[in-house]
Every structure is written in C-alpha cells, then in structure tokens.
Design a protein around this motif. Structure first.
Motif, PDB file in Angstrom:
ATOM      1  N   VAL A 199      -7.571   0.785   0.611  1.00 50.25           N
ATOM      2  CA  VAL A 199      -6.187   1.190   0.823  1.00 50.25           C
ATOM      3  C   VAL A 199      -5.585   1.574  -0.524  1.00 50.25           C
ATOM      4  CG1 VAL A 199      -5.766  -0.115   2.935  1.00 50.25           C
ATOM      5  CG2 VAL A 199      -5.480  -1.238   0.729  1.00 50.25           C
ATOM      6  N   PRO A 200      -4.852   2.700  -0.594  1.00 53.02           N
ATOM      7  CA  PRO A 200      -4.234   3.093  -1.864  1.00 53.02           C
ATOM      8  C   PRO A 200      -3.029   2.223  -2.175  1.00 53.02           C
ATOM      9  CG  PRO A 200      -3.585   4.605  -0.129  1.00 53.02           C
ATOM     10  CD  PRO A 200      -4.575   3.655   0.484  1.00 53.02           C
ATOM     11  N   CYS A 201      -2.817   1.958  -3.456  1.00 53.17           N
ATOM     12  CA  CYS A 201      -1.653   1.180  -3.870  1.00 53.17           C
ATOM     13  C   CYS A 201      -1.150   1.741  -5.197  1.00 53.17           C
ATOM     14  CB  CYS A 201      -1.994  -0.304  -3.991  1.00 53.17           C
ATOM     15  SG  CYS A 201      -3.131  -0.683  -5.333  1.00 53.17           S
ATOM     16  N   PRO A 202       0.077   1.386  -5.605  1.00 54.18           N
ATOM     17  CA  PRO A 202       0.614   1.924  -6.856  1.00 54.18           C
ATOM     18  C   PRO A 202      -0.083   1.392  -8.103  1.00 54.18           C
ATOM     19  CG  PRO A 202       2.357   1.070  -5.434  1.00 54.18           C
ATOM     20  CD  PRO A 202       1.070   0.594  -4.875  1.00 54.18           C
ATOM     21  N   GLY A 203      -0.655   0.191  -8.007  1.00 56.61           N
ATOM     22  CA  GLY A 203      -1.272  -0.446  -9.170  1.00 56.61           C
ATOM     23  C   GLY A 203      -1.351  -1.945  -8.937  1.00 56.61           C
ATOM     24  N   THR A 205       0.824  -1.199   0.000  1.00 61.16           N
ATOM     25  CA  THR A 205       0.000   0.000   0.000  1.00 61.16           C
ATOM     26  C   THR A 205       0.866   1.261   0.000  1.00 61.16           C
ATOM     27  OG1 THR A 205      -0.147   0.105   2.425  1.00 61.16           O
ATOM     28  CG2 THR A 205      -1.785  -1.237   1.263  1.00 61.16           C
ATOM     29  N   LEU A 206       0.228   2.376  -0.276  1.00 60.10           N
ATOM     30  CA  LEU A 206       0.918   3.668  -0.282  1.00 60.10           C
ATOM     31  C   LEU A 206       0.508   4.501   0.927  1.00 60.10           C
ATOM     32  CD1 LEU A 206       0.549   4.774  -4.020  1.00 60.10           C
ATOM     33  CD2 LEU A 206       2.705   4.248  -2.848  1.00 60.10           C
ATOM     34  N   PRO A 207       1.451   5.257   1.503  1.00 62.76           N
ATOM     35  CA  PRO A 207       1.055   6.201   2.557  1.00 62.76           C
ATOM     36  C   PRO A 207       0.198   7.309   1.960  1.00 62.76           C
ATOM     37  CG  PRO A 207       3.356   6.522   1.955  1.00 62.76           C
ATOM     38  CD  PRO A 207       2.892   5.291   1.226  1.00 62.76           C
TER      39      PRO A 207
END
Length: 295
Positions: free
Chosen positions: A100-104, A33-35
C-alpha cells in the motif's frame, strides 16, 4: 549512513510524527495510506530508480541472501519505479501480502495495523538525483528494494505479520522500545547463515537480507566484507541493544533461517517487560553471554 534511513525518532513510526516530513500527508487516508490517484511518476523518477537498482545489483553476488535475491528477481522491477498493484499480485500469490502506498513514516498504530493485516506500507516518493547516496527519510527505493523481496518468502512473511500483531499489544503496554530494537537489527540490518556457494565472498556462509543493508552500498560492503562484530541471534540480547542511526552499524545479529524470527516473536511477549527494564547495551557494546558468529 549511505543510502539507508535515519528517521528522527527511530525505525518504527511514532505516536505523533514530527513536523516537516517530505511526503504528501495532506492526501493520506485514515489508515495512513495514499489513494492511487495521488501518485504520479516522471521519466526522471524512473531514471533515478534504474540507476539505484543497477548500482546495488552489481554488489549482490556473494552478499545477498538467496531468498531475498530470488524475491527481487521474481518482482521484475529493475527498469522502472514499481507499480505496487502489479507487485502486490506477485506477493499475494507467494505469501498473501499486498503493498500500500503511503507518504512516508507512519505513526505506530497505523504501521502495526497494516502489518497485522499483511499490508506493507511503501513510501510513494523517490529521492532526487542529487540524493543517490543518502536520504534522511525512507523513500520507495529503500522501502521496495530493501523490504519487499523477502515478502515473497512465506516464513519471513509470516514473521512480519506476527511482528505487527505483537506491535499492537506492545504499543498498548508502552513497551515499544525493545520491539523497535528488534525491528532495527532483524528487519533493517539482519544477516543470515547460508551454505557457501563458492562465490568467493569475504565472509563465506554469510549473507545479508535486512532492508537497511540491501538498499545501501556502504552498509552492504561493511556488513558482509568488512569486520564489524557479528553475533549469533538472541532475541533478548537484541531487545536490549541500543543502536545509532547516523553511522554504519558496529554490530549485526545472524539468524539461521527466517523461521527463527517467527519463533522469536512467538516467545517475545514474555521478554518485553524484562528487556524494557534491563540495562541497555550501548551500540557496539559487548555482553558476557554474547555468542560470536563464526563461519
């Protein structure tokens, strides 16, 4: 495949991701995930989002599944790129999920672990204005508009958690191929029976819910208004069915309700080895035991 996704190695992530992916993988945490502080939105991003949503919204009447459409309305996300924390509060209240955010694209282990914890990964970036009709990797429009509305439905949310748990076990046993097929046909390109509401749909009693359909103009019109093969859902048949990632689907599977997906995952462990060893059915191919769906 307009507006849908065509990752290089299938719909589920891979153990090691290919080079050259678009997302901000440099800032990804250990779980993929991304902060939140790594994500920035521009007014151009919001404008692109509004254009994409408005175009799809015009197609949903008579084609989108009721539960999916109610979820979209509940998320109130038409006018700006969604805030994942705000959307998560709605999902948590509805069915216990968070975003949750992620790069892809994520490797298998990270992807399944998040689903098993009722965390749905959403790509952080959005396509450019010159990519409205096609993007190779999944962006936030595909991930959020396509997948998230049904996470407000408890039966579907329960299925997706169970899918993540099964994925953890299947990965350890080297049985991801049949499970990837299940995800492709039932999560990305699933259709559902629904009582005819008199809306004048080209296929009365049939609606779409799969993310790859709901985020693509061409796929939605083809799946519901067109004349592809539509088969009654059978988990073993699905797990044997190969697919293409570079064209509209020649065949779809139709479920009766979302509980049917959860029930299928509960019995899937006994089918994985057999489906993995069985002769695959090519894209659009037929089998003597196929049961066509008819309204």
């Amino acid at each position: 495949m307009e507006g849908s996704i065509a990752p290089p190695n299938g719909i589920i992530g891979t153990a090691t991701l290919p080079a050259g992916l678009r997302g901000d993988y440099a800032h990804a945490l250990e779980d993929g995930t991304l902060p939140a502080e790594a994500i920035r939105r521009t007014e151009a991003d919001h404008a692109t989002w509004r254009t994409l949503v408005a175009r799809q919204r015009a197609l949903f009447p008579g084609r989108a599944a009721d539960a999916w459409l109610k979820g979209l309305d509940r998320l109130r996300c038409d006018y700006a790129v969604p805030d994942l924390d705000q959307a998560s509060d709605i999902l948590e209240d509805a069915a216990g999920w968070r975003l949750v955010p992620c790069p892809g694209l994520l490797p298998d282990g990270q992807f399944f672990d998040l689903l098993a914890r009722r965390r749905f990964p959403v790509t952080s970036w959005i396509r450019r204005p010159d990519e409205l009709d096609y993007v190779v990797e999944p962006d936030i429009f595909h991930d959020f508009l396509g997948h998230v509305p049904l996470l407000t439905d408890p039966a579907y949310a329960r299925f997706l958690e169970a899918y993540g748990r099964l994925g953890q076990k299947a990965a350890a046993r080297g049985l991801l191929t049949p499970l990837a097929r299940f995800y492709w046909f039932m999560v990305e390109f699933g259709l559902i029976e629904q009582a005819d509401d008199g809306s004048g749909s080209a296929a009365p009693g049939l609606r779409a819910y799969g993310a790859g359909i709901m985020s693509s103009r061409a796929e939605l019109l083809h799946a519901v208004d067109g004349d592809p093969a539509r088969l009654r859902f059978d988990a073993f048949r699905v797990m044997r069915s190969e697919y293409r990632i570079d064209d509209l689907q020649p065949a779809y599977f139709v479920i009766r309700d979302y509980a049917e997906l959860f029930e299928a995952i509960a019995t899937a462990p006994a089918l994985l080895d057999v489906a993995n060893a069985a002769t695959p059915i090519p894209p659009g191919g037929s089998h003597p035991q196929d049961e066509p769906w008819r309204t």
